[in-house]
Design an enzyme around this catalytic site. Structure first.
Site, PDB file in Angstrom:
ATOM      1  N   GLY A  11       9.043   4.474  77.603  1.00  0.00           N
ATOM      2  CA  GLY A  11       8.621   3.100  78.178  1.00  0.00           C
ATOM      3  C   GLY A  11       7.156   3.075  78.279  1.00  0.00           C
ATOM      4  N   GLN A  12       6.641   1.885  78.652  1.00  0.00           N
ATOM      5  CA  GLN A  12       5.166   1.719  78.753  1.00  0.00           C
ATOM      6  C   GLN A  12       4.443   2.623  79.710  1.00  0.00           C
ATOM      7  OE1 GLN A  12       4.193  -2.389  79.451  1.00  0.00           O
ATOM      8  NE2 GLN A  12       5.313  -2.555  81.401  1.00  0.00           N
ATOM      9  N   LEU A  13       5.109   2.874  80.906  1.00  0.00           N
ATOM     10  CA  LEU A  13       4.465   3.955  81.686  1.00  0.00           C
ATOM     11  C   LEU A  13       4.611   5.311  81.281  1.00  0.00           C
ATOM     12  CD1 LEU A  13       2.900   4.697  84.353  1.00  0.00           C
ATOM     13  CD2 LEU A  13       5.111   4.290  85.583  1.00  0.00           C
ATOM     14  N   ASP A  36      19.492  12.013  80.573  1.00  0.00           N
ATOM     15  CA  ASP A  36      20.125  10.667  80.896  1.00  0.00           C
ATOM     16  C   ASP A  36      20.229  10.747  82.544  1.00  0.00           C
ATOM     17  OD1 ASP A  36      21.752   8.575  81.598  1.00  0.00           O
ATOM     18  OD2 ASP A  36      23.490   9.290  80.461  1.00  0.00           O
ATOM     19  N   TYR A  61      15.467   0.136  85.302  1.00  0.00           N
ATOM     20  CA  TYR A  61      16.001  -0.938  84.413  1.00  0.00           C
ATOM     21  C   TYR A  61      15.106  -2.052  85.009  1.00  0.00           C
ATOM     22  CZ  TYR A  61      19.618  -4.571  83.532  1.00  0.00           C
ATOM     23  OH  TYR A  61      19.915  -5.711  83.070  1.00  0.00           O
ATOM     24  N   ASP A 102       6.731  -4.300  93.609  1.00  0.00           N
ATOM     25  CA  ASP A 102       6.789  -5.254  94.361  1.00  0.00           C
ATOM     26  C   ASP A 102       7.633  -6.120  94.820  1.00  0.00           C
ATOM     27  OD1 ASP A 102       6.492  -6.327  91.866  1.00  0.00           O
ATOM     28  OD2 ASP A 102       4.654  -7.548  92.222  1.00  0.00           O
ATOM     29  N   TYR A 125      17.415  -7.130  90.929  1.00  0.00           N
ATOM     30  CA  TYR A 125      16.419  -6.443  90.544  1.00  0.00           C
ATOM     31  C   TYR A 125      15.664  -5.512  91.708  1.00  0.00           C
ATOM     32  CZ  TYR A 125      12.029  -4.241  88.814  1.00  0.00           C
ATOM     33  OH  TYR A 125      10.876  -3.433  88.725  1.00  0.00           O
ATOM     34  N   LYS A 129      15.918  -1.563  93.300  1.00  0.00           N
ATOM     35  CA  LYS A 129      14.825  -0.930  93.192  1.00  0.00           C
ATOM     36  C   LYS A 129      14.601  -0.222  94.848  1.00  0.00           C
ATOM     37  CE  LYS A 129      12.030   0.338  90.625  1.00  0.00           C
ATOM     38  NZ  LYS A 129      12.118   1.586  89.803  1.00  0.00           N
TER      39      LYS A 129
END
Length: 299
Positions: A11-13, A36, A61, A102, A125, A129
């Site tokens: 992932g980007q992070l 996983d 996700y 956020d 979403y 979270k």
């Protein structure tokens, strides 16, 4: 040597965490094929093999609109998997650091959200979270949740890369101007997570984004200006400010999701960096990227 296991390596992070490992830290970053997080046996196997002192959960996700009709998948990764990770870490005395969003807030506040403010997600979403946060915090008083928002990097899919692609093809764009937040370069977020990893006494809920405030429209204008200055764009398109109602989406977004980062700045002794300066650094990073990285950027 502090050994840290990072989930979501592609992932980007996850990628930025790999690029910014501090001295004295050994980073073992695993992608889904190797770990996983929705499978308890896979988690146990990875923790037994790596034997980390801490785990940074950068897997998530993040398809906000798709989550509205894919609720089970969103909760499997953002909610249930966090509980599995938290339980496994607690049983092995491994400190867990988890990245949240956020979007756990409803955006109705007239001031930046503090970590202790009442939550109220508007969609699946954000709800998934928030449920993940609850699983970690209810079972592990030593765990750390770091909320962030508007994350971008030169990898993967994000607002900056989408705007650059559209700006290269179009002479005019409409961008929402009545949703306000703060952009976050994933490199800065990664650096902050490493700082938390090296401070084991810090726990609870913290916030992080770059400093300052803007709308998506302001962000797009800045992207165009900075990209033109660096030669990433030949010309800046006309950018039209539009209302949220002019750009309907499946999921509702918070109108104002600015996060209060003062606790993080204080406890980590960090000097805040403005989002536009960080955007400039990211675009320079994009311009200077190694051609060998290009194949990875599509993941």
């Amino acid at each position: 040597m502090l050994r840290v296991l990072v989930t979501g390596a592609h992932g980007q992070l996850g990628r930025e965490l790999g690029f910014s490992v501090p001295q004295g830290v050994e980073c073992v970053a695993l992608e889904r094929d190797a770990l996983d997080i929705t499978d308890a046996a896979s988690i146990a196997d990875a923790l037994s093999r790596v034997r980390p002192a801490a785990l940074i959960n950068a897997a998530a996700y993040t398809a906000v609109d798709r989550a509205e009709t894919d609720r089970e998948a969103a909760h499997a990764v953002n909610d249930v998997a966090v509980g599995l990770l938290a339980t496994a870490c607690r049983e092995r005395d491994i400190r867990m650091l988890h990245v949240s969003t956020d979007f756990v807030f409803d955006g109705a506040s007239g001031r930046p959200y503090q970590p202790t403010d009442t939550t109220g997600p508007l969609g699946v979403y954000g709800a998934s979270k928030l449920a993940g946060e609850t699983r970690l915090r209810s079972g592990d008083a030593g765990g750390l949740v770091l909320r962030t928002g508007w994350v971008y990097s030169r990898h993967g899919g994000n607002f900056v890369l989408t705007m650059l692609r559209l700006m290269a093809d179009k002479s005019e764009l409409g961008v929402v101007a009545d949703q306000v937040g703060t952009p976050t370069w994933a490199r800065g977020l990664a650096t902050t997570l490493w700082a938390f990893a090296e401070n084991p006494d810090l726990c609870g809920i913290y916030h992080w984004s770059d400093a300052g405030v803007c709308s998506w429209y302001d962000f797009a204008v800045a992207i165009a200006e900075e990209a033109c200055a660096l030669g990433l764009l030949q010309r800046a398109p006309y950018i039209l400010p539009i209302a949220t109602t002019d750009y309907p989406t499946a999921a509702r977004r918070p109108a104002c999701s600015v996060l209060d980062k003062r606790d993080t700045w204080r406890d980590l002794s960090l000097q805040p960096l403005h989002w536009r300066a960080q955007l400039r650094r990211m675009l320079q990073d994009l311009k200077n990227r190694n051609p060998e990285d290009s194949s990875h950027d599509r993941h």
